[in-house]
Scaffold this motif. Structure first.
Motif, PDB file in Angstrom:
ATOM      1  N   ARG A   1       0.882  -1.222   0.084  1.00 46.61           N
ATOM      2  CA  ARG A   1       0.076   0.019  -0.110  1.00 46.61           C
ATOM      3  C   ARG A   1       0.942   1.240   0.012  1.00 46.61           C
ATOM      4  O   ARG A   1       0.538   2.102  -0.639  1.00 46.61           O
ATOM      5  CB  ARG A   1      -0.843  -0.059   1.096  1.00 46.61           C
TER       6      ARG A   1
ATOM      7  N   PRO B   1      -7.747  12.036   2.133  1.00 47.17           N
ATOM      8  CA  PRO B   1      -7.358  10.674   2.071  1.00 47.17           C
ATOM      9  C   PRO B   1      -6.795  10.173   3.330  1.00 47.17           C
ATOM     10  O   PRO B   1      -6.291  10.869   4.015  1.00 47.17           O
ATOM     11  CB  PRO B   1      -6.338  10.771   0.981  1.00 47.17           C
TER      12      PRO B   1
ATOM     13  N   PHE C   1     -10.726   4.612   2.264  1.00 46.42           N
ATOM     14  CA  PHE C   1      -9.520   5.235   1.638  1.00 46.42           C
ATOM     15  C   PHE C   1      -9.873   6.818   1.992  1.00 46.42           C
ATOM     16  O   PHE C   1      -8.803   7.640   1.633  1.00 46.42           O
ATOM     17  CB  PHE C   1      -9.516   5.049   0.397  1.00 46.42           C
TER      18      PHE C   1
ATOM     19  N   HIS D   1      -8.346   4.910  -5.933  1.00 45.92           N
ATOM     20  CA  HIS D   1      -8.425   6.217  -5.805  1.00 45.92           C
ATOM     21  C   HIS D   1      -7.543   7.255  -6.284  1.00 45.92           C
ATOM     22  O   HIS D   1      -7.958   8.264  -6.748  1.00 45.92           O
ATOM     23  CB  HIS D   1      -9.125   6.434  -4.521  1.00 45.92           C
TER      24      HIS D   1
ATOM     25  N   THR E   1     -16.120   7.435   7.189  1.00 51.70           N
ATOM     26  CA  THR E   1     -14.970   7.217   6.250  1.00 51.70           C
ATOM     27  C   THR E   1     -15.524   6.379   5.115  1.00 51.70           C
ATOM     28  O   THR E   1     -16.509   5.684   5.119  1.00 51.70           O
ATOM     29  CB  THR E   1     -13.964   6.202   7.071  1.00 51.70           C
TER      30      THR E   1
ATOM     31  N   THR F   1     -11.469  -1.695   2.391  1.00 57.30           N
ATOM     32  CA  THR F   1     -10.760  -0.689   3.393  1.00 57.30           C
ATOM     33  C   THR F   1     -11.145   0.816   3.035  1.00 57.30           C
ATOM     34  O   THR F   1     -11.016   1.031   1.889  1.00 57.30           O
ATOM     35  CB  THR F   1      -9.219  -0.843   3.622  1.00 57.30           C
TER      36      THR F   1
ATOM     37  N   GLU G   1       0.837   4.112  -2.914  1.00 49.58           N
ATOM     38  CA  GLU G   1       0.590   5.559  -2.675  1.00 49.58           C
ATOM     39  C   GLU G   1       2.002   6.417  -3.189  1.00 49.58           C
ATOM     40  O   GLU G   1       1.758   7.393  -3.833  1.00 49.58           O
ATOM     41  CB  GLU G   1       0.460   5.824  -1.168  1.00 49.58           C
TER      42      GLU G   1
ATOM     43  N   ARG H   1     -15.475   3.949   1.983  1.00 53.70           N
ATOM     44  CA  ARG H   1     -14.801   2.594   1.570  1.00 53.70           C
ATOM     45  C   ARG H   1     -15.076   2.316  -0.110  1.00 53.70           C
ATOM     46  O   ARG H   1     -14.533   1.581  -0.617  1.00 53.70           O
ATOM     47  CB  ARG H   1     -15.283   1.501   2.152  1.00 53.70           C
TER      48      ARG H   1
ATOM     49  N   ASN I   1     -12.353   2.929  -5.089  1.00 50.93           N
ATOM     50  CA  ASN I   1     -11.978   2.279  -3.648  1.00 50.93           C
ATOM     51  C   ASN I   1     -10.763   2.368  -3.464  1.00 50.93           C
ATOM     52  O   ASN I   1      -9.881   3.192  -4.058  1.00 50.93           O
ATOM     53  CB  ASN I   1     -12.341   0.642  -3.688  1.00 50.93           C
ATOM     54  N   TRP I   2     -10.168   2.008  -2.358  1.00 54.25           N
ATOM     55  CA  TRP I   2      -8.885   2.333  -1.809  1.00 54.25           C
ATOM     56  C   TRP I   2      -7.740   1.706  -2.673  1.00 54.25           C
ATOM     57  O   TRP I   2      -6.595   2.314  -2.474  1.00 54.25           O
ATOM     58  CB  TRP I   2      -8.686   1.808  -0.227  1.00 54.25           C
TER      59      TRP I   2
END
Length: 239
Positions: free
Chosen positions: A33, A238, A148, A182, A170, A146, A37, A172, A178-179
């Protein structure tokens, strides 16, 4: 003269520096993850470089008669485009491993839970909100979807407010976003622009007064001229 000057030059060999030296198959879900990012942040910065020149990935870099344009830095644009292509490929690889790690995590969770899996699924009752189609919470959904983004604020009377969105929720999923995809919320902005006047399904996680977590499905209709700024009337950050 280069007959295809607008096309980026893509060298062979490894793409992203960090990805080239890291074996993605050995990274944890958290590390993957972070890599995702990092790539998305660099893609965003490179996109800004192209925008500063007034071009995108497909803008011609030659004049109508085939000569290089003299109003832009053609060499920098080609280099930037090549880097973007590399990063997009790296992003696909990272997303593939993230998906695999999620499946592995879910399989391990199911195995650990065994026959008690059904008992871990809870339905939480709550006061109906405008646009709310259901309120359920399952450990499976929390594993696969999850959150995001977080709702930082909601303007009274806005489309977000009318849909039932609240500060502290939050996100999702936002439409198909989605996470995992995005891209620092840029895809959320695209969904909003493409669905003006049409309902977008937004799935949120909310803590109720007792501290329990509820998962809600809202119908949010982006629109202009509602009396405030933007098409939603809320501020997302975010996670």
């Amino acid at each position: 003269m280069d007959d295809n000057i607008h096309a980026p030059t893509v060298p062979s060999g490894p793409t992203t520096g960090r990805s080239a030296t890291r074996d993605l198959s050995k990274l944890s879900l958290t590390d993957l993850r972070e890599e995702k990012e990092r790539i998305e942040a660099e893609l965003s910065a490179l996109s800004s470089v192209l925008s500063s020149h007034g071009v995108d990935m497909n803008t011609p870099l030659t004049t109508f008669d085939g000569f290089p344009r003299d109003d832009i830095d053609v060499a920098q644009i080609r280099t930037t485009r090549a880097r973007i292509i590399h990063l997009r490929n790296d992003h696909k690889d990272v997303m593939k491993w993230i998906e695999q790690r999620l499946h592995e995590h879910f399989a391990n969770l199911q195995q650990a839970r065994g026959t008690s899996a059904a008992a871990d699924t809870t339905t939480i009752s709550a006061t109906p909100q405008p646009g709310v189609t259901g309120v359920t919470a399952t450990s499976e959904a929390r594993t696969v979807e999850t959150p995001f983004a977080k709702v930082n604020s909601v303007v009274a009377g806005s489309p977000a407010d009318q849909a039932g969105l609240k500060a502290g929720d939050t996100i999702r999923s936002f439409g198909g976003v989605n996470w995992m995809n995005h891209e620092s919320l840029t895809k959320v902005a695209e969904v909003v622009q493409q669905n003006e006047g049409r309902p977008v399904v937004v799935k949120v996680v909310r803590k109720n007064d007792s501290g329990r977590t509820a998962e809600l499905t809202l119908a949010l209709v982006p629109r202009r001229n509602w009396g405030g700024r933007g098409m939603l009337g809320c501020h997302l950050v975010p996670l």
